[in-house]
Scaffold this active site. Structure first.
Site, short mmCIF file in Angstrom:
data_model
loop_
_atom_site.label_atom_id
_atom_site.label_comp_id
_atom_site.label_asym_id
_atom_site.label_seq_id
_atom_site.Cartn_x
_atom_site.Cartn_y
_atom_site.Cartn_z
N CYS A 164 -6.03 1.15 5.51
CA CYS A 164 -6.62 -0.12 5.94
C CYS A 164 -6.06 -0.45 7.33
O CYS A 164 -5.19 0.24 7.85
CB CYS A 164 -6.27 -1.22 4.94
SG CYS A 164 -4.53 -1.74 5.00
N HIS A 182 0.84 -1.20 0.00
CA HIS A 182 0.00 0.00 0.00
C HIS A 182 0.88 1.24 0.00
O HIS A 182 2.04 1.21 0.40
CB HIS A 182 -0.93 -0.01 1.20
CG HIS A 182 -2.02 -1.03 1.08
ND1 HIS A 182 -3.04 -1.13 1.99
CD2 HIS A 182 -2.26 -1.99 0.15
CE1 HIS A 182 -3.85 -2.09 1.63
NE2 HIS A 182 -3.39 -2.64 0.52
N GLU A 228 0.83 3.87 1.89
CA GLU A 228 1.29 4.23 3.23
C GLU A 228 2.49 3.38 3.64
O GLU A 228 3.46 3.88 4.22
CB GLU A 228 0.18 4.04 4.27
CG GLU A 228 -1.10 4.78 3.95
CD GLU A 228 -2.11 3.94 3.18
OE1 GLU A 228 -3.32 4.08 3.47
OE2 GLU A 228 -1.73 3.15 2.30
N CYS A 235 -2.19 -1.02 7.41
CA CYS A 235 -1.48 0.26 7.38
C CYS A 235 -1.67 1.02 8.69
O CYS A 235 -0.74 1.66 9.18
CB CYS A 235 -1.94 1.10 6.19
SG CYS A 235 -1.40 0.41 4.61
#
Length: 159
Positions: free
Chosen positions: A108, A80, A82, A111
């Protein structure tokens, strides 16, 4: 004559949209910017680890398996945005403790856990994400989660 300048939130949120354009994900393009003292210390977008074939080139594993968005994150070749922003900072020896995360999408739960342990203190995001556990954990950790509406302006729930 004075020229209208974007707020800091508008500025950094616009940059997240630009960073997202580098994404190699076929499902969702996400960009993240980590900022401390109004200075960008790291950026990230969603895509596979360095040196691996991009989903744009070989197709999406999650689509092939029929996995809905927001479920079974471990069944994905990509990282992801992040995660990549945190990893980039670490790779270059830059602490993200005390920083602010700007992201095109709400983090999410995976993360969120990384954000909490990395010491990121505040999150601004554009679009929502179907992950109530993430929002709950961030709230429990005392990390403000502020949704930004069109044009980079915080929504009714943020400053």
């Amino acid at each position: 004559m004075s020229q209208a300048r974007p707020s800091w939130t508008e500025y950094f949120m616009e940059i997240t949209a630009l960073v997202a354009q580098r994404s190699t994900c076929t499902r969702r393009r996400v960009g993240a910017v980590i900022v401390r003292d109004k200075r960008i210390i790291s950026t990230g977008y969603n895509g596979v680890p360095a040196g691996l074939a991009h989903c744009l080139d070989i197709g999406c594993l999650r689509e092939k398996m029929g996995i809905p968005s927001g479920e079974r994150h471990e069944l994905c070749r990509g990282l992801h945005a992040e995660q990549n922003a945190i990893i980039q900072a670490a790779t270059h020896g830059v602490s993200v403790a005390g920083s602010v995360l700007y992201c095109t999408n709400m983090p999410c739960v995976i993360c969120a856990k990384m954000i909490i342990n990395a010491g990121i203190e505040e999150i601004y995001y554009g679009e929502g994400y179907a992950d109530e556990l993430s929002a709950g954990m961030l709230a429990e950790a005392g990390i403000p989660l502020i949704q930004v509406t069109g044009g980079g302006r915080p929504g009714a729930d943020g400053a």
